[in-house]
Design a protein around this motif. Structure first.
Motif, PDB file in Angstrom:
ATOM      1  N   TYR A  66       0.856  -1.153  -0.071  1.00 11.02           N
ATOM      2  CA  TYR A  66       0.129   0.066   0.031  1.00 11.02           C
ATOM      3  C   TYR A  66       0.929   1.298  -0.083  1.00 11.02           C
ATOM      4  CZ  TYR A  66      -3.703   3.323   1.479  1.00 11.02           C
ATOM      5  OH  TYR A  66      -4.521   4.316   1.298  1.00 11.02           O
ATOM      6  N   ASP A  67       1.760   1.303   0.873  1.00  6.71           N
ATOM      7  CA  ASP A  67       2.649   2.431   0.952  1.00  6.71           C
ATOM      8  C   ASP A  67       3.742   2.568  -0.394  1.00  6.71           C
ATOM      9  OD1 ASP A  67       1.981   2.836   3.458  1.00  6.71           O
ATOM     10  OD2 ASP A  67       3.792   2.053   4.467  1.00  6.71           O
ATOM     11  N   PHE A  68       4.127   1.500  -0.910  1.00  4.36           N
ATOM     12  CA  PHE A  68       5.042   1.493  -2.232  1.00  4.36           C
ATOM     13  C   PHE A  68       3.902   2.129  -3.596  1.00  4.36           C
ATOM     14  CE2 PHE A  68       5.540  -0.491  -6.358  1.00  4.36           C
ATOM     15  CZ  PHE A  68       6.835  -0.082  -6.558  1.00  4.36           C
ATOM     16  N   CYS A  69       2.594   1.660  -3.479  1.00  4.73           N
ATOM     17  CA  CYS A  69       1.626   2.165  -4.469  1.00  4.73           C
ATOM     18  C   CYS A  69       1.183   3.511  -4.043  1.00  4.73           C
ATOM     19  CB  CYS A  69       0.488   1.107  -4.456  1.00  4.73           C
ATOM     20  SG  CYS A  69       1.102  -0.450  -5.345  1.00  4.73           S
ATOM     21  N   GLY A  70       1.202   3.928  -3.060  1.00  7.03           N
ATOM     22  CA  GLY A  70       0.399   5.208  -2.812  1.00  7.03           C
ATOM     23  C   GLY A  70      -0.779   5.226  -2.568  1.00  7.03           C
ATOM     24  N   GLY A  71      -1.184   3.842  -2.274  1.00  4.41           N
ATOM     25  CA  GLY A  71      -2.640   3.524  -2.271  1.00  4.41           C
ATOM     26  C   GLY A  71      -3.269   2.300  -2.803  1.00  4.41           C
ATOM     27  N   LYS A  72      -4.331   2.308  -3.366  1.00  2.28           N
ATOM     28  CA  LYS A  72      -5.136   1.114  -3.780  1.00  2.28           C
ATOM     29  C   LYS A  72      -3.947   0.244  -4.794  1.00  2.28           C
ATOM     30  CE  LYS A  72      -9.266   2.611  -2.988  1.00  2.28           C
ATOM     31  NZ  LYS A  72     -10.184   1.827  -2.088  1.00  2.28           N
ATOM     32  N   TYR A  73      -4.295  -1.154  -4.592  1.00  2.00           N
ATOM     33  CA  TYR A  73      -3.525  -2.131  -5.331  1.00  2.00           C
ATOM     34  C   TYR A  73      -4.214  -3.480  -5.425  1.00  2.00           C
ATOM     35  CZ  TYR A  73      -2.331  -4.510  -1.133  1.00  2.00           C
ATOM     36  OH  TYR A  73      -2.480  -4.801   0.364  1.00  2.00           O
ATOM     37  N   ASP A  74      -4.105  -4.107  -6.493  1.00  2.74           N
ATOM     38  CA  ASP A  74      -4.616  -5.723  -6.786  1.00  2.74           C
ATOM     39  C   ASP A  74      -3.425  -6.696  -6.700  1.00  2.74           C
ATOM     40  OD1 ASP A  74      -7.326  -4.691  -7.415  1.00  2.74           O
ATOM     41  OD2 ASP A  74      -6.923  -4.558  -9.702  1.00  2.74           O
ATOM     42  N   ILE A  75      -3.856  -7.789  -6.156  1.00  5.21           N
ATOM     43  CA  ILE A  75      -3.052  -8.842  -5.813  1.00  5.21           C
ATOM     44  C   ILE A  75      -3.300  -9.713  -7.357  1.00  5.21           C
ATOM     45  CG2 ILE A  75      -2.470 -11.166  -4.811  1.00  5.21           C
ATOM     46  CD1 ILE A  75      -1.690  -8.619  -3.275  1.00  5.21           C
ATOM     47  N   LEU A  76      -2.294  -9.724  -7.975  1.00  5.54           N
ATOM     48  CA  LEU A  76      -2.420 -10.646  -9.313  1.00  5.54           C
ATOM     49  C   LEU A  76      -2.223 -11.948  -9.222  1.00  5.54           C
ATOM     50  CD1 LEU A  76      -0.540  -8.031 -11.414  1.00  5.54           C
ATOM     51  CD2 LEU A  76      -3.118  -8.142 -11.239  1.00  5.54           C
ATOM     52  N   GLY A  77      -1.182 -12.248  -8.270  1.00  2.00           N
ATOM     53  CA  GLY A  77      -0.973 -13.770  -8.119  1.00  2.00           C
ATOM     54  C   GLY A  77      -0.405 -13.902  -6.684  1.00  2.00           C
ATOM     55  N   GLU A  78      -0.217 -15.183  -6.073  1.00  2.00           N
ATOM     56  CA  GLU A  78       0.184 -15.784  -5.039  1.00  2.00           C
ATOM     57  C   GLU A  78       0.810 -16.998  -4.984  1.00  2.00           C
ATOM     58  OE1 GLU A  78      -1.159 -16.019  -0.255  1.00  2.00           O
ATOM     59  OE2 GLU A  78      -2.355 -14.902  -1.687  1.00  2.00           O
ATOM     60  N   SER A  79       1.929 -17.253  -4.519  1.00  2.00           N
ATOM     61  CA  SER A  79       2.623 -18.629  -4.571  1.00  2.00           C
ATOM     62  C   SER A  79       3.387 -18.884  -3.222  1.00  2.00           C
ATOM     63  CB  SER A  79       3.633 -18.761  -5.656  1.00  2.00           C
ATOM     64  OG  SER A  79       4.725 -18.032  -5.564  1.00  2.00           O
ATOM     65  N   ASN A  80       3.422 -20.043  -2.922  1.00  2.00           N
ATOM     66  CA  ASN A  80       4.027 -20.450  -1.546  1.00  2.00           C
ATOM     67  C   ASN A  80       5.156 -21.583  -2.027  1.00  2.00           C
ATOM     68  OD1 ASN A  80       4.684 -21.792   0.643  1.00  2.00           O
ATOM     69  ND2 ASN A  80       2.700 -21.674   1.565  1.00  2.00           N
ATOM     70  N   ASP A  81       6.358 -21.154  -1.590  1.00  2.00           N
ATOM     71  CA  ASP A  81       7.599 -22.240  -1.882  1.00  2.00           C
ATOM     72  C   ASP A  81       7.827 -22.911  -0.730  1.00  2.00           C
ATOM     73  OD1 ASP A  81       8.914 -20.507  -0.231  1.00  2.00           O
ATOM     74  OD2 ASP A  81      10.200 -19.812  -2.042  1.00  2.00           O
ATOM     75  N   GLY A  82       7.078 -22.833   0.305  1.00  2.00           N
ATOM     76  CA  GLY A  82       7.307 -23.724   1.646  1.00  2.00           C
ATOM     77  C   GLY A  82       7.900 -22.989   2.445  1.00  2.00           C
ATOM     78  N   ARG A  83       8.629 -21.856   2.096  1.00  3.11           N
ATOM     79  CA  ARG A  83       9.584 -20.820   3.010  1.00  3.11           C
ATOM     80  C   ARG A  83       9.059 -19.582   3.135  1.00  3.11           C
ATOM     81  NH1 ARG A  83      14.003 -17.875   2.692  1.00  3.11           N
ATOM     82  NH2 ARG A  83      14.170 -18.089   0.391  1.00  3.11           N
ATOM     83  N   GLU A  84       8.620 -19.218   1.747  1.00  2.00           N
ATOM     84  CA  GLU A  84       7.950 -17.729   1.771  1.00  2.00           C
ATOM     85  C   GLU A  84       6.774 -17.921   1.098  1.00  2.00           C
ATOM     86  OE1 GLU A  84      11.578 -14.865   1.839  1.00  2.00           O
ATOM     87  OE2 GLU A  84      11.127 -15.810  -0.194  1.00  2.00           O
ATOM     88  N   VAL A  85       5.803 -16.664   1.301  1.00  2.00           N
ATOM     89  CA  VAL A  85       4.788 -16.450   0.324  1.00  2.00           C
ATOM     90  C   VAL A  85       5.085 -15.217  -0.664  1.00  2.00           C
ATOM     91  CG1 VAL A  85       2.436 -15.912   0.087  1.00  2.00           C
ATOM     92  CG2 VAL A  85       2.947 -17.292   2.000  1.00  2.00           C
ATOM     93  N   HIS A  86       4.897 -15.518  -1.945  1.00  2.00           N
ATOM     94  CA  HIS A  86       5.229 -14.517  -2.909  1.00  2.00           C
ATOM     95  C   HIS A  86       4.044 -13.795  -3.582  1.00  2.00           C
ATOM     96  CE1 HIS A  86       9.536 -15.767  -2.817  1.00  2.00           C
ATOM     97  NE2 HIS A  86       9.012 -17.008  -2.801  1.00  2.00           N
ATOM     98  N   LEU A  87       4.000 -12.431  -3.573  1.00  2.00           N
ATOM     99  CA  LEU A  87       2.717 -11.841  -4.097  1.00  2.00           C
ATOM    100  C   LEU A  87       3.289 -11.047  -5.296  1.00  2.00           C
ATOM    101  CD1 LEU A  87       1.298 -10.579  -0.548  1.00  2.00           C
ATOM    102  CD2 LEU A  87       0.451 -12.526  -1.790  1.00  2.00           C
ATOM    103  N   THR A  88       2.329 -10.984  -6.270  1.00  2.00           N
ATOM    104  CA  THR A  88       2.601 -10.347  -7.527  1.00  2.00           C
ATOM    105  C   THR A  88       1.464  -9.179  -7.446  1.00  2.00           C
ATOM    106  OG1 THR A  88       3.566 -12.001  -8.834  1.00  2.00           O
ATOM    107  CG2 THR A  88       2.796 -10.099 -10.037  1.00  2.00           C
ATOM    108  N   PHE A  89       1.687  -8.031  -7.355  1.00  2.00           N
ATOM    109  CA  PHE A  89       0.636  -6.905  -7.376  1.00  2.00           C
ATOM    110  C   PHE A  89       0.888  -5.948  -8.523  1.00  2.00           C
ATOM    111  CE2 PHE A  89       4.305  -5.486  -4.891  1.00  2.00           C
ATOM    112  CZ  PHE A  89       4.539  -4.097  -5.277  1.00  2.00           C
ATOM    113  N   LEU A  90      -0.368  -5.164  -8.510  1.00  2.00           N
ATOM    114  CA  LEU A  90      -0.398  -4.046  -9.525  1.00  2.00           C
ATOM    115  C   LEU A  90      -0.997  -2.729  -8.858  1.00  2.00           C
ATOM    116  CD1 LEU A  90      -0.671  -2.890 -12.369  1.00  2.00           C
ATOM    117  CD2 LEU A  90      -2.900  -3.698 -12.693  1.00  2.00           C
TER     118      LEU A  90
END
Length: 111
Positions: A66-90
């Motif tokens: 939210y801080d990076f985007c300066g407001g609203k964002y959408d989560i485009l994808g989410e994956s879990n490699d067993g150690r971390e959760v990775h989020l792709t956002f717009l």
């Protein structure tokens, strides 16, 4: 013995705290526009066996996005490699939704 106990507690806290981060922002903050609309990025947080700690990390990651985007964002994808959760956002603040019609009321023209 007291010194060792303090060291063990400090190490345990740092291990439990984990991290969340914005992994792939587009451009440095110096040159990025204040409204980062339309910019894609990736963020991640470390998994935990302690559910409240993992929820806290997820929330912290959402705040960083939210801080990076300066407001609203959408989560485009989410994956879990067993150690971390990775989020792709717009970042979507100030974006006109796809298929939206913009009406210019000054001269009645529809775009």
């Amino acid at each position: 013995m007291k010194y060792i106990s303090v060291l063990v507690v400090a190490a345990g806290i740092s291990l439990l705290s984990g991290c969340s981060s914005i992994d792939k922002p587009v451009g440095s903050a110096t040159y990025r526009p204040l409204n980062a609309s339309g910019i894609k990025g990736e963020a991640s947080y470390t998994l935990s066996i302690i559910a409240p700690l993992e929820r806290s990390r997820r929330e912290d990651t959402f705040k960083k996005i939210y801080d990076f985007c300066g407001g609203k964002y959408d989560i485009l994808g989410e994956s879990n490699d067993g150690r971390e959760v990775h989020l792709t956002f717009l970042c979507t603040k100030n974006l006109v939704p796809s298929g939206a019609i913009y009406i210019n009321r000054s001269n009645g023209t529809t775009w």
